[in-house]
Write an enzyme that holds these catalytic residues in place. Structure first.
Site, PDB file in Angstrom:
ATOM      1  CG  HIS A 170      -2.176   5.270  -3.807  1.00 39.01           C
ATOM      2  ND1 HIS A 170      -2.246   4.779  -2.523  1.00 39.01           N
ATOM      3  CD2 HIS A 170      -1.097   4.669  -4.371  1.00 39.01           C
ATOM      4  CE1 HIS A 170      -1.261   3.929  -2.314  1.00 39.01           C
ATOM      5  NE2 HIS A 170      -0.533   3.850  -3.418  1.00 39.01           N
ATOM      6  CD  GLN A 185       4.870  -0.753  -7.221  1.00 43.10           C
ATOM      7  OE1 GLN A 185       5.713  -0.287  -7.997  1.00 43.10           O
ATOM      8  NE2 GLN A 185       3.935  -1.595  -7.604  1.00 43.10           N
ATOM      9  CB  ILE A 198      -5.898  -1.758   4.938  1.00 43.74           C
ATOM     10  CG1 ILE A 198      -6.481  -2.510   6.119  1.00 43.74           C
ATOM     11  CG2 ILE A 198      -4.393  -1.693   5.009  1.00 43.74           C
ATOM     12  CD1 ILE A 198      -6.155  -3.998   6.101  1.00 43.74           C
ATOM     13  CG  HIS A 200      -1.375  -0.013  -6.018  1.00 45.14           C
ATOM     14  ND1 HIS A 200      -0.329  -0.911  -6.087  1.00 45.14           N
ATOM     15  CD2 HIS A 200      -1.024   0.912  -5.116  1.00 45.14           C
ATOM     16  CE1 HIS A 200       0.619  -0.532  -5.256  1.00 45.14           C
ATOM     17  NE2 HIS A 200       0.244   0.584  -4.652  1.00 45.14           N
ATOM     18  CG  ASN A 222       3.564   5.426  -4.457  1.00 43.99           C
ATOM     19  OD1 ASN A 222       3.820   6.595  -4.714  1.00 43.99           O
ATOM     20  ND2 ASN A 222       2.841   5.073  -3.408  1.00 43.99           N
TER      21      ASN A 222
HETATM   22  P1  AMP Z   1       2.095   1.380  -2.345  1.00 42.04           P
HETATM   23  O1  AMP Z   1       2.998   1.856  -1.245  1.00 42.04           O
HETATM   24  O2  AMP Z   1       1.901   2.401  -3.433  1.00 42.04           O
HETATM   25  O3  AMP Z   1       2.531   0.030  -2.871  1.00 42.04           O
HETATM   26  O4  AMP Z   1       0.657   1.220  -1.706  1.00 42.04           O
HETATM   27  C1  AMP Z   1       0.177   0.032  -1.169  1.00 42.04           C
HETATM   28  C2  AMP Z   1      -1.053   0.391  -0.407  1.00 42.04           C
HETATM   29  O5  AMP Z   1      -1.782  -0.797  -0.145  1.00 42.04           O
HETATM   30  C3  AMP Z   1      -0.803   1.049   0.950  1.00 42.04           C
HETATM   31  O6  AMP Z   1      -1.424   2.339   0.976  1.00 42.04           O
HETATM   32  C4  AMP Z   1      -1.425   0.080   1.949  1.00 42.04           C
HETATM   33  O7  AMP Z   1      -2.035   0.715   3.045  1.00 42.04           O
HETATM   34  C5  AMP Z   1      -2.438  -0.649   1.083  1.00 42.04           C
HETATM   35  N1  AMP Z   1      -2.796  -1.997   1.534  1.00 42.04           N
HETATM   36  C6  AMP Z   1      -1.960  -3.003   1.891  1.00 42.04           C
HETATM   37  N2  AMP Z   1      -2.659  -4.101   2.219  1.00 42.04           N
HETATM   38  C7  AMP Z   1      -3.970  -3.787   2.048  1.00 42.04           C
HETATM   39  C8  AMP Z   1      -5.192  -4.506   2.216  1.00 42.04           C
HETATM   40  N3  AMP Z   1      -5.217  -5.783   2.642  1.00 42.04           N
HETATM   41  N4  AMP Z   1      -6.355  -3.871   1.949  1.00 42.04           N
HETATM   42  C9  AMP Z   1      -6.354  -2.582   1.537  1.00 42.04           C
HETATM   43  N5  AMP Z   1      -5.229  -1.859   1.342  1.00 42.04           N
HETATM   44  C10 AMP Z   1      -4.052  -2.446   1.601  1.00 42.04           C
END
Ligand code: AMP
Length: 115
Positions: free
Chosen positions: A103, A95, A31, A101, A88
């Site tokens: 990336h 994280q 997002i 997840h 992460n």
């Molecule tokens: P992390 O910091 O590795 O936990 O990454 C979490 C990621 O999730 C971040 O890059 C956010 O931008 C992404 N994110 C959070 N909420 C959403 C959502 N509703 N849809 C898509 N991506 C999201």
């Protein structure tokens, strides 16, 4: 099931731009993209962090996640120029969402070291 934002996406309770789905794995656009292509690839089961993985139990998921990353890199035409894959882990790892997840980032020159 837990209730991270990703669990809600898996259950289709909130929308996401889904680019791939299988029985075990979901992939959708981040997002808040940090590159022209920024896709998150997640297992459908709840595994909070990479440090929670038991490879005997979850190895098939990691194999599938990397296969899908390669497939999506080709589909989004970033495979040839190169891309970055990032897990992460925990707070020092940056994280924010406690649902494992991967990336997939590409479409621009990446820098090193990461911030
Ligand atoms: P992390 O910091 O590795 O936990 O990454 C979490 C990621 O999730 C971040 O890059 C956010 O931008 C992404 N994110 C959070 N909420 C959403 C959502 N509703 N849809 C898509 N991506 C999201």
């Amino acid at each position: 099931m837990g209730d991270t934002i990703f669990s809600k996406i898996i259950r289709k309770e909130i929308p996401a731009d889904i680019v791939f789905e299988s029985e075990n794995v979901l992939a959708f656009k981040d997002i808040n993209p940090q590159a022209p292509v920024h896709i998150l690839i997640i297992p459908k089961i709840e595994i909070p962090r990479i440090s929670d993985l038991d490879m005997k139990e979850h190895g098939y998921l990691i194999t599938e996640i990397f296969d899908i990353a390669n497939k999506l890199a080709k589909d989004f035409q970033i495979s040839e120029d190169g891309f970055r894959l990032v897990f992460n882990c925990g707070s020092n790892g940056g994280q924010e969402v406690e649902h494992l997840h991967l990336h997939l980032l590409g479409g621009r020159q990446m820098k090193w070291p990461p911030g």
